[in-house]
Design a protein around this motif. Sequence first.
Motif, PDB file in Angstrom:
ATOM      1  N   CYS A 143       0.819  -1.213   0.000  1.00 36.61           N
ATOM      2  CA  CYS A 143       0.000   0.000   0.000  1.00 36.61           C
ATOM      3  C   CYS A 143       0.851   1.260   0.000  1.00 36.61           C
ATOM      4  CB  CYS A 143      -0.923   0.012   1.218  1.00 36.61           C
ATOM      5  SG  CYS A 143      -2.216  -1.249   1.173  1.00 36.61           S
ATOM      6  N   SER A 147       1.305   3.674   4.587  1.00 37.20           N
ATOM      7  CA  SER A 147       0.252   2.770   5.045  1.00 37.20           C
ATOM      8  C   SER A 147       0.548   2.249   6.442  1.00 37.20           C
ATOM      9  CB  SER A 147       0.110   1.590   4.084  1.00 37.20           C
ATOM     10  OG  SER A 147       1.295   0.812   4.091  1.00 37.20           O
ATOM     11  N   CYS A 150      -1.862  -3.602   5.398  1.00 31.76           N
ATOM     12  CA  CYS A 150      -2.356  -4.011   4.081  1.00 31.76           C
ATOM     13  C   CYS A 150      -3.015  -5.371   4.223  1.00 31.76           C
ATOM     14  CB  CYS A 150      -1.198  -4.071   3.086  1.00 31.76           C
ATOM     15  SG  CYS A 150      -1.681  -4.584   1.417  1.00 31.76           S
ATOM     16  N   ARG A 159      -6.368  -3.976   0.183  1.00 33.24           N
ATOM     17  CA  ARG A 159      -7.186  -3.017   0.915  1.00 33.24           C
ATOM     18  C   ARG A 159      -6.283  -2.397   1.977  1.00 33.24           C
ATOM     19  NH1 ARG A 159      -9.382  -3.269  -2.945  1.00 33.24           N
ATOM     20  NH2 ARG A 159     -11.512  -3.900  -3.462  1.00 33.24           N
ATOM     21  N   CYS A 160      -6.203  -1.062   1.978  1.00 32.54           N
ATOM     22  CA  CYS A 160      -5.189  -0.357   2.759  1.00 32.54           C
ATOM     23  C   CYS A 160      -5.780   0.411   3.933  1.00 32.54           C
ATOM     24  CB  CYS A 160      -4.432   0.627   1.867  1.00 32.54           C
ATOM     25  SG  CYS A 160      -3.697  -0.133   0.400  1.00 32.54           S
ATOM     26  N   THR A 161      -5.029   0.443   5.028  1.00 34.71           N
ATOM     27  CA  THR A 161      -5.280   1.344   6.147  1.00 34.71           C
ATOM     28  C   THR A 161      -4.120   2.331   6.170  1.00 34.71           C
ATOM     29  OG1 THR A 161      -6.388  -0.412   7.386  1.00 34.71           O
ATOM     30  CG2 THR A 161      -5.670   1.526   8.623  1.00 34.71           C
ATOM     31  N   CYS A 162      -4.434   3.626   6.010  1.00 31.81           N
ATOM     32  CA  CYS A 162      -3.398   4.630   5.777  1.00 31.81           C
ATOM     33  C   CYS A 162      -3.185   5.525   6.999  1.00 31.81           C
ATOM     34  CB  CYS A 162      -3.764   5.497   4.571  1.00 31.81           C
ATOM     35  SG  CYS A 162      -4.100   4.535   3.071  1.00 31.81           S
ATOM     36  N   ALA A 168      -6.873   5.745   1.031  1.00 24.87           N
ATOM     37  CA  ALA A 168      -6.703   4.628   0.107  1.00 24.87           C
ATOM     38  C   ALA A 168      -7.373   4.967  -1.215  1.00 24.87           C
ATOM     39  CB  ALA A 168      -7.299   3.362   0.705  1.00 24.87           C
ATOM     40  N   GLU A 177      -5.719  -0.940  -3.962  1.00 25.52           N
ATOM     41  CA  GLU A 177      -5.653   0.373  -3.334  1.00 25.52           C
ATOM     42  C   GLU A 177      -4.210   0.763  -3.042  1.00 25.52           C
ATOM     43  OE1 GLU A 177      -9.957   0.432  -1.015  1.00 25.52           O
ATOM     44  OE2 GLU A 177      -8.119   0.132   0.121  1.00 25.52           O
ATOM     45  N   TYR A 178      -4.011   2.070  -2.855  1.00 24.94           N
ATOM     46  CA  TYR A 178      -2.689   2.611  -2.560  1.00 24.94           C
ATOM     47  C   TYR A 178      -2.880   3.860  -1.710  1.00 24.94           C
ATOM     48  CZ  TYR A 178       2.229   3.706  -3.398  1.00 24.94           C
ATOM     49  OH  TYR A 178       3.565   3.944  -3.244  1.00 24.94           O
ATOM     50  N   CYS A 179      -2.030   4.051  -0.695  1.00 27.66           N
ATOM     51  CA  CYS A 179      -2.155   5.206   0.190  1.00 27.66           C
ATOM     52  C   CYS A 179      -1.584   6.452  -0.485  1.00 27.66           C
ATOM     53  CB  CYS A 179      -1.433   4.943   1.514  1.00 27.66           C
ATOM     54  SG  CYS A 179      -2.304   3.756   2.566  1.00 27.66           S
TER      55      CYS A 179
END
Length: 217
Positions: A143, A147, A150, A159-162, A168, A177-179
């Motif tokens: 991510c 991030s 991931c 699926r990312c947590t940023c 995301a 997804e990408y942060c």
Amino acid sequence: ECDCGLGSKGCHYNKDGEKICDCIAGFAQNNDKCEWCFCGAHVTSCTFKNNKKVCNCSENYSQNDEGQCEDCYCGTNSTSCTFGNNKKVCTCLENYFQNDYGKCVECDCGYDAIKCHIDGFFKICTCREGYIAKDGKCERCDCGPKSISCELTSDNYTRCTCLVGYGAERRTWKVDEYCKLLPVVVSAGWRTAGIVLIVLFIITLVGFGFFVFKSRQ
């Protein structure tokens, strides 16, 4: 005189002058005496070496820390089995590791794994950066540097947590997804307030200019 002790049935010297003891069953020569040498039921022979008992055990048995032949079978994927610190130690084939039940089981997490560990019946993969363990393999899950974590969906999409201030965003050519830095969004209320402030500033400038003009006349 040639005496090997109570556990002997004969004694002689070889041509080099070394004492050779002929010991009865359950005894073996240690230095120049016959000593008690018992390794249990699953043994082929018992000897002494450097004042230590050495058990030659039957197949799938090995000498434990108490000097007895104990069951030591690690499965068909092992090359050897020994005992150390009262625990069974299995030497396993490549990509096989000893589990908590003393058996060599498959433990392969793929090329992107740093380590594979067996905990009971469960395989635990330690993956290199940018990869996570999923279904017993290290899979790509990146991510970006902003991030926190991931995850992979059932379809293997990221699926990312940023971090705070980052969101995301889905990549254009994928659903991964990408942060990315969040854009500054100005609400309608703030836009209205900004326009009012600009108008007031312009009015103030015009008024100040008019005042200066009048004062010079």
